[in-house]
Each structure stands twice: as C-alpha cells, then as structure tokens.
Write a protein that holds these residues in place. Structure first.
Motif, short mmCIF file in Angstrom:
data_model
loop_
_atom_site.label_atom_id
_atom_site.label_comp_id
_atom_site.label_asym_id
_atom_site.label_seq_id
_atom_site.Cartn_x
_atom_site.Cartn_y
_atom_site.Cartn_z
N MET A 1 0.88 -1.16 0.00
CA MET A 1 0.00 0.00 0.00
C MET A 1 0.92 1.22 0.00
O MET A 1 1.70 1.40 0.93
CB MET A 1 -0.89 0.01 1.24
N ILE A 2 0.85 2.04 -1.05
CA ILE A 2 1.76 3.16 -1.22
C ILE A 2 1.00 4.47 -1.24
O ILE A 2 -0.01 4.60 -1.95
CB ILE A 2 2.59 3.00 -2.51
N PHE A 3 1.48 5.44 -0.47
CA PHE A 3 0.89 6.78 -0.42
C PHE A 3 1.83 7.76 -1.11
O PHE A 3 3.03 7.78 -0.83
CB PHE A 3 0.66 7.21 1.03
N ILE A 4 1.26 8.59 -1.98
CA ILE A 4 2.04 9.54 -2.76
C ILE A 4 1.41 10.92 -2.65
O ILE A 4 0.21 11.10 -2.90
CB ILE A 4 2.09 9.16 -4.26
N ALA B 1 4.45 -4.69 -13.04
CA ALA B 1 4.89 -5.51 -14.17
C ALA B 1 5.54 -6.80 -13.70
O ALA B 1 5.47 -7.83 -14.39
CB ALA B 1 5.86 -4.72 -15.04
N ASP B 2 6.14 -6.77 -12.50
CA ASP B 2 6.79 -7.95 -11.94
C ASP B 2 5.84 -8.82 -11.12
O ASP B 2 6.27 -9.78 -10.46
CB ASP B 2 7.99 -7.54 -11.06
N GLY B 3 4.56 -8.48 -11.16
CA GLY B 3 3.55 -9.32 -10.52
C GLY B 3 3.27 -9.01 -9.07
O GLY B 3 2.61 -9.80 -8.38
N VAL B 4 3.74 -7.87 -8.57
CA VAL B 4 3.49 -7.51 -7.17
C VAL B 4 2.11 -6.87 -7.06
O VAL B 4 1.70 -6.07 -7.90
CB VAL B 4 4.56 -6.52 -6.66
N ASP B 5 1.39 -7.24 -5.99
CA ASP B 5 0.07 -6.67 -5.71
C ASP B 5 0.28 -5.29 -5.08
O ASP B 5 0.72 -5.18 -3.94
CB ASP B 5 -0.69 -7.59 -4.75
N VAL B 6 -0.01 -4.24 -5.84
CA VAL B 6 0.22 -2.87 -5.36
C VAL B 6 -1.07 -2.07 -5.36
O VAL B 6 -1.76 -1.98 -6.38
CB VAL B 6 1.26 -2.14 -6.25
N GLN B 7 -1.39 -1.50 -4.21
CA GLN B 7 -2.44 -0.50 -4.10
C GLN B 7 -1.75 0.84 -3.83
O GLN B 7 -0.73 0.88 -3.16
CB GLN B 7 -3.39 -0.82 -2.94
N TYR B 8 -2.32 1.92 -4.34
CA TYR B 8 -1.69 3.21 -4.07
C TYR B 8 -2.73 4.32 -4.08
O TYR B 8 -3.81 4.20 -4.66
CB TYR B 8 -0.58 3.52 -5.07
N GLU B 9 -2.39 5.39 -3.38
CA GLU B 9 -3.23 6.58 -3.32
C GLU B 9 -2.37 7.81 -3.61
O GLU B 9 -1.30 7.96 -3.03
CB GLU B 9 -3.90 6.73 -1.95
N VAL B 10 -2.86 8.66 -4.51
CA VAL B 10 -2.22 9.94 -4.79
C VAL B 10 -3.15 11.03 -4.26
O VAL B 10 -4.32 11.10 -4.65
CB VAL B 10 -1.99 10.14 -6.30
N LYS C 1 -0.99 17.55 -1.95
CA LYS C 1 -0.28 17.23 -0.72
C LYS C 1 1.20 16.90 -0.99
O LYS C 1 1.57 16.50 -2.08
CB LYS C 1 -0.95 16.06 0.00
N VAL C 2 2.00 17.05 0.07
CA VAL C 2 3.45 16.93 -0.07
C VAL C 2 3.95 15.60 0.51
O VAL C 2 3.17 14.73 0.88
CB VAL C 2 4.15 18.12 0.63
N HIS C 3 5.25 15.49 0.58
CA HIS C 3 5.93 14.31 1.08
C HIS C 3 5.46 13.97 2.49
O HIS C 3 5.32 14.83 3.35
CB HIS C 3 7.44 14.60 1.08
N ASP C 4 5.21 12.68 2.72
CA ASP C 4 4.80 12.18 4.04
C ASP C 4 3.48 12.76 4.53
O ASP C 4 3.21 12.80 5.73
CB ASP C 4 5.89 12.47 5.09
N TYR C 5 2.63 13.18 3.60
CA TYR C 5 1.37 13.81 4.00
C TYR C 5 0.51 12.90 4.87
O TYR C 5 -0.27 13.36 5.71
CB TYR C 5 0.58 14.23 2.76
N ALA C 6 0.63 11.58 4.67
CA ALA C 6 -0.23 10.63 5.39
C ALA C 6 0.08 10.56 6.88
O ALA C 6 -0.68 9.95 7.64
CB ALA C 6 -0.10 9.24 4.77
#
Length: 360
Positions: free
Chosen positions: A284-287, A306-315, A319-324
């Motif tokens: 789970m990636i926050f951007i 592309a390498d088959g990793v299960d990725v969820q993300y939110e943009v 908001k800036v770096h480390d906003y979460a």
C-alpha cells in the motif's frame, strides 16, 4: 523568502489545489531543515529533534515516563528498537488499565493479530523510532474499533548516517526482522512492514535482502509505504510546493552511501534498480500529489506491477511528502483518511490468512 513566495503564490491562485496556505507555509519551513543547504547534518538533526518534541508534547508523550507506558526498549544481536504492544483504546478506563501494565521483552508479538514492523524516515540521517508514536496509536485504534484487529509495533532504532553509512541501517533492520521471526516466533504471515520516506526504502531493501540471501525466512504479508524514497537513478526535479528538494536528496544520498561504488549501484540502496521485484509482499503506497519524489514512486509502482506484485496506491491532490503522517502539512482530516486506508489494507492482508494464523 520561501514563506513570502508561498503567500504570494496563494494570493494569485498559484498554490496547488488541495493545499491550504498554512500547510504550504509549514512545508516551506521544513524546506529549510530538510531541503536546503543552510544547515548541516548536526543542525538539521537538532531542529528536527525540537520538532519531534513539540509533537510528543501535543500528544502527551514528551516525558520519558509517558513514553515508557507505551513502548519498551528491546534489542537483539546487531539491532535495537522499541516494542509498542497492543493497547485497548475502546474506552479511557481500559486504556488507562493497559497503560499501567508492566511491559516485558518476552511479550514482543504477544496478544496481537498483526505485528507492524516499523522503520522511521529521516533521509537516513535523522529521526528516531518513536517519532511517529502518535500515528501508531491512531492506527492501533483504527484497527481495533473498525476492524476488530489487535496490532502492536516493533519499531527499529537503526544507526544513522553519516556516522554509520550503508549497509549499517539495512543490516540492523534485517537483523531485527530475523529476530522477530526466529526468536520471538512471530509468523511472517502476521507481519506488515511500515515505513515512510527513507524508512520505506529500508522496508523495501530489507525485504529484497531477505528474499535474495535468506530464502529460508518467509517475507512479511504486506508493506505500508508512505512516500517511499526508491532512489531513482534518473535526475530528480524539485517540486516548488514540496519540502524535499534535490539538494536535500543529494545530502541524504552522500551521507548514506559515502560515494561507495557498491552502494551507488546496489538494489539494496536503490530498490527501483533491482533486476526484479518478483516475490515482494503486497504493498500500500501513499504519494503526495505535488511531492518531488512522485515521478520516481510512480515508476517504481509500474515496475512492481509488471513484476507481478500486488500494489495499491493513493495519490493525494495538492499534498506533499509524508502527508499521510503529518497533520501540519496535510490537515487532520487527510491524515485520518490515510489512517482509514491503512486500516483497510491491514485488514485485507490479515483476512488472506484467516484460519492460518492468529494471535500468539
């Protein structure tokens, strides 16, 4: 000058949509600490330490005695950190009772459905294991109240650069993970790594190192990565609205790698350069929408997918770096929304192993 420019941009409608003026000003103040050439490492550390004290004071954990109610110092061969056990936050009475319980190193991992393996950020040069204690408390409450899941945290206190360059921090994080699994007996299917910025880098590189060098040890079930610094080899362009700059990134990189050829070319420094990300845990990636690292993070997501990793993300727009994690640059509502997303991700990860692993 930074603050004045931000105010003028705001007046003329040039600040990004979704970023309030106080958030923009705070971000530009942070630029002085983390993104400029005004302060050296020691001065930046001192300023960041004072900032962390302010956060602890706000959340009632400034005094050591108050921190001790939440976290216990633990260590193993080649690493040290803090165990933050599950606390019942369903009522003030239950929380008070849990805070009065004596903590013991033998209880690491006990009484939890999920153990969060936490690695803090700070460009590899500053930060400390309890700097996001208030966020961890919020995540713990979110998982308890809305998902009926009990979580605790093992937060690593890794050695900082430049005093301890690569691979010091990496080796300590790997050692801590191995200790959690082999000594404390925590099933990796109950472990979710979490980290921000440089801490997210160490999450990724630790798993790559474990995957490549210790195949007998299972990888964690998932990773929560907030504004991960993947050390993309491409030129990075500074966002005018973010506090992370190319100057700051060069300072961090130089301190950590010391110009070592091995480090500069290693996927255990720059995970985006790994030949393959196959086998990595779900992520789970926050951007931040206007953060300097956004292009490199998106490149990493493309590669991982592309390498088959299960990725969820939110943009998150504006908001800036480390906003979460940081209310001062994102607002309380935005941080709470991120906490809810983390809760859902951890719950989904735990659900995959329902009936396979549970509280120890």
């Amino acid at each position: 000058a930074y603050i004045l420019k931000t105010a003028i941009r705001h007046v003329f409608g040039r600040t990004p949509k979704g970023q309030l003026l106080p958030e923009g000003i705070t971000s530009q103040i942070l630029t002085l600490i983390m993104g400029d050439k005004i302060f050296n490492v020691a001065q930046s550390r001192a300023m960041m330490s004072e900032s962390n004290k302010t956060v602890h004071a706000k959340n009632g954990t400034l005094a050591q005695a108050d921190k001790d109610k939440w976290a216990l110092k633990v260590e193993g061969q080649g690493w040290n950190g803090f165990w933050i056990p599950y606390k019942d936050q369903s009522s003030e009475e239950r929380l008070k009772a849990d805070l009065e319980k004596k903590l013991s190193p033998v209880d690491v991992g006990a009484g939890c459905d999920i153990v969060m393996f936490a690695i803090h950020g700070g460009g590899m040069i500053y930060g400390e294991a309890l700097m996001f204690l208030s966020n961890y408390r919020s995540w713990m409450k979110e998982l308890q109240v809305n998902h009926k899941i009990k979580i605790g945290f093992l937060s690593v206190e890794y050695s900082l650069a430049p005093e301890t360059p690569y691979p010091g921090a990496l080796n300590e994080c790997v050692a801590a993970y191995k200790h959690l699994v082999e000594y404390y007996g925590v099933d990796p299917r109950r472990i979710v790594m979490c980290g921000d910025s440089a801490g997210a880098n160490l999450c990724l590189t630790s798993v790559l190192k474990l995957r490549d060098d210790s195949p007998h040890i299972n990888l964690p079930a998932g990773q929560v990565l907030i504004s991960p610094w993947v050390m993309c080899p491409k030129p990075v362009k500074t966002s005018p609205h973010d506090y992370i700059t190319t100057n700051g990134l060069c300072l961090f990189m130089d301190a950590y790698t010391q110009g070592q050829t091995e480090a500069l070319t290693s996927p255990y420094v720059s995970p985006i350069g790994a030949p393959t990300l196959k086998g990595m845990p779900r992520m789970m990636i926050f951007i931040g929408g206007v953060e300097t690292l956004r292009p490199s993070i998106e490149d990493f997501i493309q590669k991982a997918t592309a390498d088959g990793v299960d990725v969820q993300y939110e943009v998150k727009q504006g908001k800036v770096h480390d906003y979460a994690l940081i209310e001062e640059v994102a607002g309380a509502k935005t941080v709470q929304e991120a906490t809810q997303s983390i809760g859902r991700f951890v719950a989904q990860t735990q659900e995959r192993y329902t009936g396979v692993s549970g509280p120890r």
